[in-house]
Design a protein around this motif. Structure first.
Motif, short mmCIF file in Angstrom:
data_model
loop_
_atom_site.label_atom_id
_atom_site.label_comp_id
_atom_site.label_asym_id
_atom_site.label_seq_id
_atom_site.Cartn_x
_atom_site.Cartn_y
_atom_site.Cartn_z
N ARG A 88 36.83 19.05 -42.38
CA ARG A 88 35.62 18.53 -42.28
C ARG A 88 35.51 17.27 -43.14
O ARG A 88 35.39 16.06 -43.16
N ALA A 89 36.51 18.27 -44.43
CA ALA A 89 36.23 17.21 -45.52
C ALA A 89 36.85 15.47 -45.86
O ALA A 89 36.79 14.48 -46.00
N ASN A 90 38.42 16.73 -45.01
CA ASN A 90 39.42 15.59 -44.76
C ASN A 90 38.79 14.49 -44.11
O ASN A 90 38.78 13.40 -44.33
N ALA A 91 37.88 14.50 -43.16
CA ALA A 91 37.35 14.00 -42.47
C ALA A 91 36.92 13.10 -42.91
O ALA A 91 36.67 11.61 -42.02
N ARG A 92 35.65 13.28 -43.44
CA ARG A 92 34.48 13.04 -44.13
C ARG A 92 34.97 12.03 -45.30
O ARG A 92 34.41 10.37 -45.21
N LEU A 93 35.68 12.28 -45.91
CA LEU A 93 36.45 11.40 -46.82
C LEU A 93 37.26 9.95 -45.86
O LEU A 93 37.48 9.30 -46.35
N VAL A 94 38.49 10.40 -44.92
CA VAL A 94 38.24 9.19 -44.15
C VAL A 94 37.67 7.91 -43.64
O VAL A 94 37.45 7.18 -43.90
N ARG A 95 36.64 8.66 -43.49
CA ARG A 95 35.04 8.17 -42.89
C ARG A 95 35.15 7.26 -43.77
O ARG A 95 34.41 6.25 -43.55
N GLY A 173 36.33 0.23 -31.36
CA GLY A 173 34.36 -0.44 -31.90
C GLY A 173 33.70 0.55 -31.95
O GLY A 173 32.53 0.16 -32.60
N ASP A 174 33.70 1.90 -31.38
CA ASP A 174 32.27 2.63 -31.74
C ASP A 174 32.41 3.30 -32.42
O ASP A 174 33.25 2.79 -34.29
N PRO A 175 31.26 3.39 -33.38
CA PRO A 175 30.59 3.86 -34.33
C PRO A 175 31.34 4.95 -35.45
O PRO A 175 31.70 5.92 -34.73
N LEU A 176 31.46 4.47 -35.99
CA LEU A 176 32.21 5.12 -37.55
C LEU A 176 31.47 6.60 -38.26
O LEU A 176 30.82 6.40 -39.07
N ASP A 177 30.98 7.13 -37.98
CA ASP A 177 29.41 7.90 -38.48
C ASP A 177 30.20 9.95 -38.62
O ASP A 177 30.94 9.64 -38.27
N GLU A 178 29.30 10.13 -39.36
CA GLU A 178 30.08 11.47 -39.95
C GLU A 178 30.06 12.36 -38.93
O GLU A 178 30.46 13.33 -38.72
N ALA A 179 29.10 12.61 -37.72
CA ALA A 179 29.37 12.92 -36.38
C ALA A 179 30.79 12.86 -35.81
O ALA A 179 30.95 14.11 -35.20
N SER A 180 31.16 11.89 -36.14
CA SER A 180 32.33 11.27 -35.16
C SER A 180 33.54 12.01 -35.97
O SER A 180 34.50 12.46 -35.34
N ALA A 181 33.19 12.08 -37.63
CA ALA A 181 34.22 12.60 -38.33
C ALA A 181 34.22 14.61 -37.98
O ALA A 181 35.63 14.90 -38.17
N ARG A 183 33.70 15.76 -35.70
CA ARG A 183 34.20 16.03 -33.95
C ARG A 183 35.95 16.17 -34.25
O ARG A 183 36.71 17.05 -33.74
N ALA A 184 36.33 15.09 -34.57
CA ALA A 184 37.56 15.07 -34.94
C ALA A 184 38.00 16.16 -35.63
O ALA A 184 38.94 17.18 -35.17
N ALA A 185 37.74 16.84 -36.32
CA ALA A 185 37.92 17.72 -37.81
C ALA A 185 37.99 18.95 -36.36
O ALA A 185 38.49 19.58 -36.76
#
Length: 201
Positions: A88-95, A173-181, A183-185
């Motif tokens: 999750r930390a990785n995804a949020r950093l990428v985001r 082009g979908d929102p690149l928000d913290e929730a999507s980060a 969810r990816a993790a």
């Protein structure tokens, strides 16, 4: 063979390199790869253009060194004690990187350039290889803790975290928000626990 500008210098040379790379990043973010010009970069960095041409030689050489520097300056991986927390930390950093006004524009420009320039593509591949190797140990530690099946490919798990985020930035082009980060993790963790990334054979 070393890419131009890739030797780590010290003292004044280090300050010149930092100024030139900062200027190159600004120019890329503002105008894209096609309009990146070594003379303009030298002007922005307030250094002699002969210095820039001598050390980097070409725009692709300069971009390669910029990517090397970005990989070196990236934040180290998280150590939360759990696989999901780490990813999750990785995804949020990428985001955060992809949505940053400067960094996001910079990555757009470099990725676009990599699609049609082999040296830029090679430099981009080295950048991501460095970042994946930085984060892979969090997956390896999860395997050791028994959170994931033996034989799980740590690099594939890390790639699975960031891939949906890049897809949102570059394609949908979908929102690149913290929730999507987040969810990816979580999706990467669930797939990894299910054995989706166990190496064949």
């Amino acid at each position: 063979m070393e890419e131009p500008g890739s030797i780590r210098p010290g003292g004044r040379t280090a300050r010149v390199r930092a100024a030139v790379l900062r200027a190159a990043g600004d120019a890329l973010a503002e105008h894209g790869f096609a309009r990146l010009d070594l003379t303009d970069v030298a002007r922005r960095a307030e250094v002699g253009k002969t210095t820039v041409y001598r050390r980097w030689g070409t725009v692709t050489g300069l971009v390669a060194d910029l990517l090397t520097d970005m990989a070196e300056q990236s934040l180290p991986r998280a150590r939360t004690g759990s696989l999901e927390g780490d990813l999750r930390a990785n995804a949020r950093l990428v985001r955060r990187t992809l949505t940053d006004p400067r960094q996001g524009a910079l990555f757009h420009a470099i990725i676009a350039a990599a699609a049609c320039d082999a040296r830029t593509a090679a430099a981009l591949h080295r950048f991501y290889d460095t970042r994946i190797r930085e984060w892979a140990p969090c997956v390896e530690e999860a395997i050791d803790r028994g959170e994931l099946p033996k034989g799980t490919d740590a690099h594939e798990v890390v790639r699975a975290v960031s891939a949906p985020l890049y897809y949102r930035m570059l394609a949908s082009g979908d929102p690149l928000d913290e929730a999507s980060a987040d969810r990816a993790a979580k999706a990467a963790v669930l797939a990894a626990r299910a054995g989706a990334y166990v190496k064949a054979g």
